[in-house]
Motif scaffolding. Structure first.
Motif, PDB file in Angstrom:
ATOM      1  N   THR A  21       6.850 -31.646 -15.436  1.00  0.00           N
ATOM      2  CA  THR A  21       5.761 -32.374 -16.078  1.00  0.00           C
ATOM      3  C   THR A  21       4.652 -31.411 -16.493  1.00  0.00           C
ATOM      4  O   THR A  21       4.616 -30.258 -16.059  1.00  0.00           O
ATOM      5  N   ASP A  22       3.725 -31.899 -17.309  1.00  0.00           N
ATOM      6  CA  ASP A  22       2.689 -31.023 -17.874  1.00  0.00           C
ATOM      7  C   ASP A  22       1.322 -31.206 -17.209  1.00  0.00           C
ATOM      8  O   ASP A  22       0.300 -30.871 -17.798  1.00  0.00           O
ATOM      9  N   TYR A  23       1.295 -31.684 -15.955  1.00  0.00           N
ATOM     10  CA  TYR A  23       0.012 -31.872 -15.255  1.00  0.00           C
ATOM     11  C   TYR A  23      -0.742 -30.542 -15.115  1.00  0.00           C
ATOM     12  O   TYR A  23      -0.145 -29.507 -14.799  1.00  0.00           O
TER      13      TYR A  23
ATOM     14  N   ASN B 188      -1.189 -25.558 -12.933  1.00  0.00           N
ATOM     15  CA  ASN B 188      -0.115 -26.544 -12.807  1.00  0.00           C
ATOM     16  C   ASN B 188       0.276 -26.739 -11.345  1.00  0.00           C
ATOM     17  O   ASN B 188      -0.262 -26.095 -10.437  1.00  0.00           O
TER      18      ASN B 188
ATOM     19  N   GLU C  49       8.808 -35.063 -10.047  1.00  0.00           N
ATOM     20  CA  GLU C  49       7.421 -34.916 -10.461  1.00  0.00           C
ATOM     21  C   GLU C  49       6.532 -34.354  -9.349  1.00  0.00           C
ATOM     22  O   GLU C  49       5.349 -34.092  -9.565  1.00  0.00           O
TER      23      GLU C  49
ATOM     24  N   GLU D 188      16.081 -32.391 -13.504  1.00  0.00           N
ATOM     25  CA  GLU D 188      15.508 -33.572 -12.845  1.00  0.00           C
ATOM     26  C   GLU D 188      16.442 -34.082 -11.753  1.00  0.00           C
ATOM     27  O   GLU D 188      16.003 -34.411 -10.642  1.00  0.00           O
TER      28      GLU D 188
END
Length: 269
Positions: free
Chosen positions: A39-41, A48, A97, A175
């Motif tokens: 994910t791009d958090y 990150n 995630e 994933e």
């Protein structure tokens, strides 16, 4: 005892997702390898989940006093990681995630060196006779093959799993593999799950005949090379020169260059 440290950011990354632990007061040394997120958090500082996870573990162990139980502290840092994700609003139900890190930590005493390890960071020693011992197991090695076997077994039991052509997409495969974290026939990684404690490898090393002790992230292992081959190469080279050699080899092998971090301890005997 003397020690040397090295850390190099992958040329493909904006920041290093490895973290280096040196707590001389408590005689603790370690390396942590943040798992590059899918994910791009990013937090308010632009970090990150891999960077946050690796450095949370580093900061936790840096703050410890002499005599700390490193198994207990690894599980405590893992609990803190879960809390950090909760505070950031991360949905931890999808395991892919979660923020995560692999790690290896040693506690050095004149009579015994204790270690804890989870994931694919490695601890390798060489004695005064030149004999090399790999003290840790790479939990991540072979995960794609185990994932394919699990999908086949689930289909045989009537559980719906997409055809393997679905997992030819690297992101889908990644994933799925991350859903095997801290699961039977999966792999151990510090991602806030309580089950991580069952995958922690512990042990002790007799320092009386040691010459070198190396802790490293997997980015310093040459493609196709066994961990046992790394230490003799490192002690006969400068760390920066060896890291450049590994990076060139990664490119030749078609692999994305990884971050590279290690602590090398030398014992005078």
């Amino acid at each position: 005892m003397h020690f040397t440290t090295f850390s190099k950011t992958s040329p493909l990354k904006t920041e290093c997702e490895d973290a280096l632990l040196v707590n001389e007061q408590a005689r603790l040394f370690g390396v942590f390898d943040g798992v590059t997120p899918i994910t791009d958090y990013k937090d308010h500082r632009g970090h990150n989940g891999a960077y946050i996870a690796a450095n949370l573990f580093r900061e936790h162990f840096e703050a410890l006093k002499p005599g700390a139980d490193i198994f207990v502290e690894l599980t405590e840092a893992n609990r803190q990681l879960r809390g950090r994700m909760e505070s950031a609003g991360i949905d931890m139900t999808p395991l892919h995630e979660r923020w995560a890190a692999c790690g290896a930590v040693i506690s050095v005493d004149t009579r015994e060196i204790r270690f804890v390890h989870v994931g694919d960071c490695m601890i390798i020693s060489m004695d005064i006779e030149g004999n090399v011992t790999v003290h840790t197991r790479d939990y991540v090695e072979g995960v794609p093959a185990r994932a394919a076997r699990k999908r086949a077994e689930d289909r045989q039991q009537g559980i719906y799993v997409p055809d393997d052509s679905f997992f030819e997409d690297p992101r889908r495969e990644e994933e799925y593999c991350r859903w095997m974290a801290n699961m039977p026939d999966g792999y151990g990684v510090a991602n806030g799950m309580e089950e991580m404690r069952d995958f922690i490898q512990t042990g002790s090393i007799d320092p009386s005949s040691l010459r070198y002790l190396l802790l490293l992230t997997d980015g310093l292992i040459l493609p196709g090379q066994s961990p046992a081959e790394v230490l003799p190469l490192i002690v006969n080279s400068e760390l920066a020169v060896f890291a450049e050699h590994v990076e060139r080899s990664e490119r030749v092998a078609g692999r994305r260059p990884d971050d590279k971090t290690c602590v090398l301890l030398r014992f005078d005997g």
